[in-house]
Structures are given as structure tokens and as C-alpha cells.
Scaffold this motif. Sequence first.
Motif, PDB file in Angstrom:
ATOM      1  N   ALA A 179       0.809  -1.213   0.000  1.00  0.00           N
ATOM      2  CA  ALA A 179       0.000   0.000   0.000  1.00  0.00           C
ATOM      3  C   ALA A 179       0.847   1.270   0.000  1.00  0.00           C
ATOM      4  CB  ALA A 179      -0.923   0.011   1.219  1.00  0.00           C
ATOM      5  N   ASN A 180       2.160   1.130   0.130  1.00  0.00           N
ATOM      6  CA  ASN A 180       3.044   2.290   0.300  1.00  0.00           C
ATOM      7  C   ASN A 180       2.505   3.183   1.429  1.00  0.00           C
ATOM      8  OD1 ASN A 180       5.294   3.977  -0.270  1.00  0.00           O
ATOM      9  ND2 ASN A 180       4.057   5.266  -1.608  1.00  0.00           N
ATOM     10  N   ALA A 181       2.113   2.546   2.529  1.00  0.00           N
ATOM     11  CA  ALA A 181       1.461   3.250   3.634  1.00  0.00           C
ATOM     12  C   ALA A 181       2.420   4.237   4.287  1.00  0.00           C
ATOM     13  CB  ALA A 181       0.960   2.244   4.666  1.00  0.00           C
ATOM     14  N   SER A 182       2.084   5.511   4.223  1.00  0.00           N
ATOM     15  CA  SER A 182       2.975   6.563   4.714  1.00  0.00           C
ATOM     16  C   SER A 182       2.165   7.596   5.474  1.00  0.00           C
ATOM     17  CB  SER A 182       3.700   7.235   3.541  1.00  0.00           C
ATOM     18  OG  SER A 182       4.247   6.269   2.654  1.00  0.00           O
ATOM     19  N   GLY A 183       2.681   8.049   6.604  1.00  0.00           N
ATOM     20  CA  GLY A 183       1.939   8.939   7.468  1.00  0.00           C
ATOM     21  C   GLY A 183       2.396  10.384   7.423  1.00  0.00           C
ATOM     22  N   PRO A 184       2.032  11.177   8.436  1.00  0.00           N
ATOM     23  CA  PRO A 184       2.318  12.616   8.446  1.00  0.00           C
ATOM     24  C   PRO A 184       3.786  12.981   8.287  1.00  0.00           C
ATOM     25  CG  PRO A 184       0.716  12.073  10.145  1.00  0.00           C
ATOM     26  CD  PRO A 184       1.210  10.771   9.601  1.00  0.00           C
ATOM     27  N   ARG A 185       4.697  12.095   8.747  1.00  0.00           N
ATOM     28  CA  ARG A 185       6.122  12.416   8.683  1.00  0.00           C
ATOM     29  C   ARG A 185       6.677  12.379   7.257  1.00  0.00           C
ATOM     30  NH1 ARG A 185       7.653   9.044  12.291  1.00  0.00           N
ATOM     31  NH2 ARG A 185       7.116  10.371  14.072  1.00  0.00           N
ATOM     32  N   ARG A 186       5.846  12.019   6.316  1.00  0.00           N
ATOM     33  CA  ARG A 186       6.313  11.977   4.925  1.00  0.00           C
ATOM     34  C   ARG A 186       6.864  13.335   4.471  1.00  0.00           C
ATOM     35  NH1 ARG A 186       3.295   9.537  -0.480  1.00  0.00           N
ATOM     36  NH2 ARG A 186       4.971  10.060  -1.924  1.00  0.00           N
ATOM     37  N   VAL A 187       6.333  14.417   5.014  1.00  0.00           N
ATOM     38  CA  VAL A 187       6.802  15.740   4.599  1.00  0.00           C
ATOM     39  C   VAL A 187       8.272  15.952   4.919  1.00  0.00           C
ATOM     40  CG1 VAL A 187       4.536  16.839   4.766  1.00  0.00           C
ATOM     41  CG2 VAL A 187       6.024  16.798   6.773  1.00  0.00           C
ATOM     42  N   GLN A 188       8.788  15.161   5.876  1.00  0.00           N
ATOM     43  CA  GLN A 188      10.182  15.343   6.286  1.00  0.00           C
ATOM     44  C   GLN A 188      11.042  14.122   6.000  1.00  0.00           C
ATOM     45  OE1 GLN A 188      11.670  13.874   9.278  1.00  0.00           O
ATOM     46  NE2 GLN A 188      13.519  15.139   9.451  1.00  0.00           N
TER      47      GLN A 188
ATOM     48  N   LYS B  40      11.208   0.221  -5.790  1.00  0.00           N
ATOM     49  CA  LYS B  40      10.220   1.295  -5.727  1.00  0.00           C
ATOM     50  C   LYS B  40       8.894   0.868  -6.357  1.00  0.00           C
ATOM     51  CE  LYS B  40      12.610   4.866  -4.027  1.00  0.00           C
ATOM     52  NZ  LYS B  40      13.699   4.138  -3.380  1.00  0.00           N
ATOM     53  N   LEU B  41       8.978   0.097  -7.426  1.00  0.00           N
ATOM     54  CA  LEU B  41       7.782  -0.303  -8.151  1.00  0.00           C
ATOM     55  C   LEU B  41       6.857  -1.165  -7.303  1.00  0.00           C
ATOM     56  CD1 LEU B  41       6.586  -0.011 -11.039  1.00  0.00           C
ATOM     57  CD2 LEU B  41       7.658  -2.202 -11.577  1.00  0.00           C
ATOM     58  N   MET B  42       7.423  -1.996  -6.454  1.00  0.00           N
ATOM     59  CA  MET B  42       6.597  -2.887  -5.632  1.00  0.00           C
ATOM     60  C   MET B  42       5.829  -2.127  -4.560  1.00  0.00           C
ATOM     61  SD  MET B  42       6.805  -5.832  -6.930  1.00  0.00           S
ATOM     62  CE  MET B  42       6.000  -6.801  -5.653  1.00  0.00           C
ATOM     63  N   ALA B  43       6.372  -1.000  -4.117  1.00  0.00           N
ATOM     64  CA  ALA B  43       5.683  -0.187  -3.098  1.00  0.00           C
ATOM     65  C   ALA B  43       4.498   0.525  -3.734  1.00  0.00           C
ATOM     66  CB  ALA B  43       6.644   0.823  -2.488  1.00  0.00           C
ATOM     67  N   GLY B  44       3.308   0.174  -3.297  1.00  0.00           N
ATOM     68  CA  GLY B  44       2.111   0.775  -3.860  1.00  0.00           C
ATOM     69  C   GLY B  44       1.517  -0.018  -5.009  1.00  0.00           C
ATOM     70  N   SER B  45       2.017  -1.236  -5.260  1.00  0.00           N
ATOM     71  CA  SER B  45       1.490  -2.053  -6.364  1.00  0.00           C
ATOM     72  C   SER B  45       0.304  -2.910  -5.937  1.00  0.00           C
ATOM     73  CB  SER B  45       2.588  -2.949  -6.936  1.00  0.00           C
ATOM     74  OG  SER B  45       3.052  -3.865  -5.967  1.00  0.00           O
ATOM     75  N   TRP B  46      -0.002  -2.960  -4.644  1.00  0.00           N
ATOM     76  CA  TRP B  46      -1.191  -3.633  -4.118  1.00  0.00           C
ATOM     77  C   TRP B  46      -1.265  -5.101  -4.547  1.00  0.00           C
ATOM     78  CZ3 TRP B  46      -4.273  -1.641  -0.385  1.00  0.00           C
ATOM     79  CH2 TRP B  46      -4.150  -0.268  -0.136  1.00  0.00           C
ATOM     80  N   GLY B  47      -0.138  -5.756  -4.636  1.00  0.00           N
ATOM     81  CA  GLY B  47      -0.128  -7.185  -4.931  1.00  0.00           C
ATOM     82  C   GLY B  47      -0.472  -7.540  -6.355  1.00  0.00           C
ATOM     83  N   THR B  48      -0.442  -6.576  -7.263  1.00  0.00           N
ATOM     84  CA  THR B  48      -0.799  -6.848  -8.655  1.00  0.00           C
ATOM     85  C   THR B  48       0.407  -7.222  -9.512  1.00  0.00           C
ATOM     86  OG1 THR B  48      -0.584  -4.506  -9.261  1.00  0.00           O
ATOM     87  CG2 THR B  48      -2.763  -5.267  -8.543  1.00  0.00           C
ATOM     88  N   LEU B  49       1.619  -7.044  -9.001  1.00  0.00           N
ATOM     89  CA  LEU B  49       2.827  -7.385  -9.750  1.00  0.00           C
ATOM     90  C   LEU B  49       3.529  -8.610  -9.178  1.00  0.00           C
ATOM     91  CD1 LEU B  49       4.384  -3.830 -10.280  1.00  0.00           C
ATOM     92  CD2 LEU B  49       2.850  -5.095 -11.787  1.00  0.00           C
TER      93      LEU B  49
END
Length: 366
Positions: free
Chosen positions: A104-113, A151-160
Motif C-alpha cells: 500500500a506504500n502506507a505513509s503517514g504525516p512524517r512523509r513531509v520530512q 520502488k515499483l513494488m511499493a504501492g502495487s497492491w499485490g498486482t505485480l
Amino acid sequence: MRPESEEELSEMVRNTDAPLRIFGGGTRDIGTPVTGAALSMSALSGITLYEPGALTLVARAGTPLADVEEALASEGQRLAFEPMDMRAVLGTDGAPSMGGMVAANASGPRRVQAGACRDSLIGVRFVDGTGAVVKNGGRVMKNVTGYDLVKLMAGSWGTLGVLTECSFKLLPVPESEATLRSAPMSAQDAGKVMSAALGTPYEVTGAARAPDGHVYLRVEGFSRQVAYRCGQLQSALGGAWDVLDAPASAAQWLGIRNVHAFAAQPGDVWRVSVKPSQAADLVARADCPVMMDWGGGLLWFLTPEGTDLRARLGAFAGHATLIRGSQATRTRLQVFPPQSPPLAAISQGIRRKFDPRGILNPGLMG
């Protein structure tokens, strides 16, 4: 199906032609509903390498995130990107897993930094749609072999591919934190304040506006530095600010990270990424409760059930994803942002390369 080893998983995928619905802890039930045989990764669990001195951790995909966070906390370390837990807003059970977090490339508020999940991910192992085991990246940042594939696998939701192991770089937990809280203000004013705060040299690690209009700015570091930087921010920004101490600050950002404000409220929840400078305009167009994170770069909207938020917002330079909605709504509306024809062709080509039979979470991303 519940494989207990990478080899067993590889054999399962290789020997089936049926669609597979892949999940770890089962906490991130979003996307177009997938019809297929359930493939649980929960048995592939455990930390396989943790080197605190090298700020490096390797864990199997089914490892509960809580187990990893507990191990890191014992050494005063953490995952820098503050992964979101979707259970409250989605009303799901189970335990978030490392593989699900990466998928899901799950990322929270600290992403800005600190950047997103994919920015801390330095290596992966996965089984592709043919049953082949693929290893990419390494255990240290110097090893950049196949960096784009990581990088490609992050956020691919298990489709690759079905993730089996993930490697991360870590960061130390700061000594202290504090948060500045403003009086309620409009989305437009909040955007200006958050942009100004993030543009200062005082290392703001969180900038958000709650649905009630309060703006929150987080500072982390050594105790004396935190106090000094909070004072400087107050002077630079003007206005009246309350200061939340470390426990209150941590509790506040937990709620922001996990969108607790919309957890118990009826309706659909949309996640919109946009240029911070456009946020106020989108808030006005949406005309519904909103939480702003990432300095205005991430907007969470609570809409009446079945609302097509994309149609309501009209054209804008960004992406809208339906995070919470009924199965009927998720079937009727495209959950993930529509792609332009050239980008869609590239995406389809990549999926055909990694999953030529189209059996991995088919249709989930549209």
C-alpha cells in the motif's frame, strides 16, 4: 491457501490458473473487490535480520507491523515514514503486516520530512505471477541494484507479485517532541501557515489541519532544541499557539495519521493528493468535512455514501482514491485514479511482464 515458505508459495502460484486474492493482515480492504481464491501471507512471518548499528531491518511479509515496531522500540529506533493503520477508518480487524504496508506504500504525516514507505525500502523478495522468485535491492543503501523495481513494488497492491520479504533502512527515535496548535482557521489560511512553517529551518515533521480547523505543527529532536524551535516558529508565524507536550503530541498525531476523525462517522472516505497550493480550492469545491495533511498535499474527504468526488471536484492536477465505500460503490466508481492512455498502456505492459496470466489481485486497481 496459506503458504508457510517462499518455496511453497512459488509452487502454489506456479500450479494455479485461478485468480488469487492476496492479503496479509486483512486490514487494508480497499480497491475494486477481487473475486478469487484467498491467499493469506500470515504464515510467512518473522524478523530475519536486525542490525541496530547498521540501522537495517529485514522481515518476512506476513510479520505483524506491531512486532517490528516493538523490536525497534527496544533499540530506540523506528520506521521513519510513520505507516498509517487503516483499521479505524475502514472498520477492519486483524493486524497490519509488513507486506501489506509495502504493497500500500502506507505513509503517514512524517512523509513531509522523512519521505514515503518506498523511500525507506531498500530491498524486496517476491513471487511473480509465473511462480518465479525475484530478489531485488539489498540490505544497505549502497546496493542500488534494481532500485527502480524496489520502488515499483511499493504501492502495487499485490498486482505485480506476492511479497515475501522486505528490507528497510531505519532512523533513531528522537528524544522528545512537541506540537503547536492554532486556533481554528480556514483551509486557505491553514495552507499558507503550513507552507510557511515547512519553509522555515526549524524542521517541522508534521503539518496538518483537522476537520475542526485547528492546525497542528510537530517538532521532534532533543528536548532543548524542540523548545527553542517551537518558540521560533511561534515568533515567525504569529498568532496564538498552544503547545502540546510529548504525550499529547503523540496522541494527536496518532489520530491524524489514522484519520480517527472520520472513523466512526457514516459516509465514504476519499484520499486526494494534490499540490498544496491547490488544496484550499479543492476543499471549497468538495464542500464536505476534510482533514488536511502533508502541509495540504494530502486531503481526506468524508462524503455522503455513493458520492463521485472526482466529478464534484472537476479537473485538477492530482489524484483521488476511494478509500472507504460500499462494495457497490467500489464496483460502480473506479477506486484508484484513472490513468491517461499512455500511462495505462505502460502499466498494463508492466503487469503483463510480471503477471502474464493476470491472476494476482485481478481488477483490484481497475
